[in-house]
Design an enzyme around this catalytic site. Structure first.
Site, PDB file in Angstrom:
ATOM      1  N   GLU A   1       0.823  -1.208   0.000  1.00 48.45           N
ATOM      2  CA  GLU A   1       0.000   0.000   0.000  1.00 48.45           C
ATOM      3  C   GLU A   1       0.858   1.260   0.000  1.00 48.45           C
ATOM      4  O   GLU A   1       0.481   2.270  -0.585  1.00 48.45           O
ATOM      5  CB  GLU A   1      -0.938  -0.002   1.222  1.00 48.45           C
TER       6      GLU A   1
ATOM      7  N   HIS B   1     -11.031  -5.270   9.164  1.00 44.11           N
ATOM      8  CA  HIS B   1     -11.683  -5.096   7.875  1.00 44.11           C
ATOM      9  C   HIS B   1     -12.885  -4.162   7.955  1.00 44.11           C
ATOM     10  O   HIS B   1     -13.572  -3.974   6.962  1.00 44.11           O
ATOM     11  CB  HIS B   1     -12.199  -6.453   7.357  1.00 44.11           C
TER      12      HIS B   1
END
Lengths: 326, 378
Positions: free
Chosen positions: A62, A131
């Protein structure tokens, strides 16, 4: 303008298709965005139409997705970086907070950074602690970032178009639960301006200020409250930076009561910020203290019942408004 | 440990990049000049003016560093980080680029900015952060930025400029221009995840860039031996399918040759190169640091100075002498004096520049806050 009903996912996808066709400097990068067409299929059809030069599958890192997008933006392109989820984008927060947010300022305003980082966030799919987080507060806290949280397909499309055309870094937070939600979207080009909240339900008794998925819950609550003769006005902020406080204050001056609803944790959240600013600027108009309804300050649990308890639900909103209106 | 001994440089050997397979036998540092300045390798093609310019810029950087350290000690600027000992690496590598190439600096690349032609008085202005500063007094001292020269503002945190550098290189390829990106990093920075992620990205997409590691042996107080278990950082390139080589970073001609070859290859579609320049941080990390607390004084006293080494080479070819040296030093002193005098006369930044550049257009919140700042206090 003629309307048709499409999903939030397809609305985002249309925005990407249209902007990439309009402007050759727009490109898309991220994990699995090209061949696999995105973990949530938001980038469907882009590789086939625009080729691998402009639609790029990156290695799983990322920090380099965000960092290379920053470099590409400095180099004159308009990258749209997809994060598989904002939870994973936390690995790129150094690039976002220390760099994207500050580069224009540190250059004395001499560099623009037309960059969009987008992806899903939020809970409701039993995906638990890593998440299901809501990160908008962290981003909105940092000067230099624009923060967008669309709740409807039309806004998803119109705000993404505006985000791609904007010359500042835009953090575009989609809600995971909303990808399959359908709504009317006008045919053709639409651009929804930043910093303009939408009054999605008119009312005169209480103002509910919210954004993203919570807008849908607030609307359901407002309908239920109508049956009891309580008229709630629901404001969907749409963008958190810039923030349309004028719309919020105008509504509060009419209803004299305000409830701010957010999915994320309460401490120093958007609800805290909005409550503080209402009290600074409309204290004399208030008939009751501004109330906050937020997610519980716990990591998101996996169990379905626990998860439902951890975030505001429609009956919670109804109960809060009744208390306020009493 | 003595720095020159810890960087053994075989004489008369021109190193070549290891292949993407990282064949370990190829890690011989590229060298053109012997430690005393004798020509022992193949010198890069440079005109007499260019050769002199290399010397002038290295000397200019040294004089500037010395003077700015003094200014900081006198309390006239807040902070400074010198590049003493590393002049050959920064000046030589930037010199090898073309004017349109981007530079993403690490911490100690002021020399690259000088080479680019950035006015010295603007560097002083950045250190003062007053109205003459291009960055409007927004950035910490030594974090120079020059958009028009494609020199990106330095990052205070480590290694995160490299993901951006490889992204800018990727953008150049998409735009189809000939731009090459030079991204710098220090030996300490190679421990960061961003170094790995950027090297991997560059390798996978063969972005047109040169990643140059200034191995100056020290990351503030941590010696390179504690930073990595690999003796040659250049070998790390093999893990990413990138050619890696070592160069004697105190030999300005070797740095020019290595960087030029790497940049040329990137420009022609040959992909990225990783260069480890072996050099030495002779001074403190910054003015906030005291290296006598962690570094033996005999080591600090015996660092391999790149400037006399190159001067000996120029003198041997008749291109330099004591008289020219005196002239140069006087010229530099005058230039720095004038720059300081000019900058110190400038007023503080416009108070409104507080909010300038946060966004393209300031939102209501920022405008309100500025009004608050500008409102007279009673």
């Amino acid at each position: 303008m003629s309307m048709r009903e499409i999903t939030y996912r397809d609305a985002l996808n249309e925005a990407l298709h249209e902007e990439m066709a309009r402007d050759p400097s727009v490109l898309v990068l991220g994990e699995e965005v090209a061949l696999y067409e995105g973990a949530y299929k938001v980038t469907r059809g882009l590789l086939a139409r625009f080729g691998e030069r402009r639609v790029k599958d990156t290695p799983i890192a990322e920090e380099v997705i965000a960092g290379s997008a920053i470099g590409a933006a400095m180099g004159g392109l308009r990258p749209v970086a997809e994060m598989m989820t904002w939870n994973f984008a936390i690995l790129a927060f150094d690039q976002i907070i220390n760099h994207a947010a500050k580069i224009r300022y540190m250059f004395g305003g001499r560099v623009k950074l037309p960059l969009v980082i987008r992806g899903p966030q939020g809970g409701g799919k039993q995906l638990a602690a890593q998440h299901s987080q809501s990160v908008e507060t962290w981003l909105a806290h940092c000067p230099g970032l624009k923060v967008v949280c669309p709740s409807s397909p039309a806004d998803a499309k119109g705000l993404l178009v505006t985000a791609i055309r904007d010359d500042d870094p835009v953090m575009f937070l989609e809600h995971e639960i909303l990808y399959n939600a359908k709504g009317n979207v006008p045919e053709g080009e639409i651009a929804v301006p930043f910093g303009q909240a939408a009054i999605v339900h008119q009312g005169s008794d209480v103002t509910i200020i919210t954004y993203s998925l919570m807008t849908l819950k607030a609307l359901k609550a407002a309908e239920e409250l109508e049956r009891d003769g309580i008229h709630a006005e629901v404001i969907d902020l749409r963008t958190l930076v810039p923030l349309d406080m004028e719309a919020v204050l105008a509504s509060v001056r009419k209803t004299n009561r305000a409830l701010v609803v957010q999915e994320g944790w309460p401490v120093c959240g958007m609800a805290s910020e909005i409550a503080a600013r209402i009290q600074e600027d409309a204290f004399d108009d208030l008939d009751a203290p501004v109330r906050r309804l937020t997610g519980k300050p716990v990591p998101m649990p996996y169990n379905r019942i626990l998860e439902a308890q951890a975030v505001p639900q429609v009956p919670d909103i109804v109960a809060e408004v009744r208390r306020l209106a009493a | 440990m003595i720095p020159s001994a810890s960087h053994p440089v075989p004489s008369g050997t021109a190193g070549s990049p290891s292949g993407p397979d990282g064949s370990p036998d190829s890690q011989v540092p590229l060298r053109v000049l012997s430690p005393d300045g004798g020509l022992e390798g193949e010198a890069p093609d440079l005109s007499p003016t260019e050769r002199e310019a290399l010397y002038r810029q290295m000397s200019r950087l040294r004089a500037f560093d010395n003077r700015m350290i003094n200014l900081q000690r006198q309390g006239r600027i807040g902070f400074y980080g010198p590049a003493t000992g590393q002049e050959a690496t920064t000046v030589g590598s930037a010199f090898a680029l073309e004017a349109g190439d981007w530079i993403f600096p690490a911490l100690r690349e002021a020399g690259a900015l000088l080479v680019r032609g950035y006015p010295l008085r603007k560097m002083v202005a950045q250190l003062y952060g007053n109205r003459a500063d291009d960055a409007l007094g927004h950035q910490m001292p030594c974090h120079y930025t020059a958009r028009e020269l494609r020199f990106v503002s330095m990052s205070s945190c480590i290694a995160n400029q490299l993901p951006q550098a490889v992204g800018a290189a990727w953008a150049a390829r998409i735009r189809g221009d000939r731009t090459v990106v030079l991204g710098y990093i220090g030996d300490g920075g190679t421990s960061e995840g961003d170094f790995h992620a950027a090297m991997n990205f560059a390798g996978v997409f063969r972005t047109p860039c040169v990643i140059l590691c200034q191995n100056n042996r020290w990351a503030i107080s941590v010696p390179v031996e504690k930073q990595t278990a690999v003796r040659e950082i250049a070998r790390k390139a093999a893990a990413y399918g990138i050619p890696g080589l070592q160069v004697d970073g105190n030999d300005v001609l070797a740095v020019v040759a290595a960087t030029r070859a790497a940049a040329d290859r990137a420009r022609c579609g040959g992909g990225p190169t990783f260069i480890e320049a072996l050099t030495y941080r002779a001074g403190p990390h910054t003015t906030s640091d005291d290296p006598t607390r962690y570094r033996a004084s005999e080591e600090a006293g015996r660092w391999p100075d790149p400037i006399p080494r190159y001067r000996a080479f120029l003198e041997a070819s008749g291109a330099w002498d004591e008289e020219r040296e005196r002239g140069l030093q006087a010229e530099l002193e005058g230039e720095i004096d004038a720059a300081i005098e000019e900058v110190e006369a400038e007023p503080a930044p416009d108070p409104a520049s507080l909010i300038e550049g946060v966004f393209a257009t300031p939102p209501a919140l920022l405008r309100d806050q500025l009004e608050e700042v500008l409102r007279p206090r009673r």
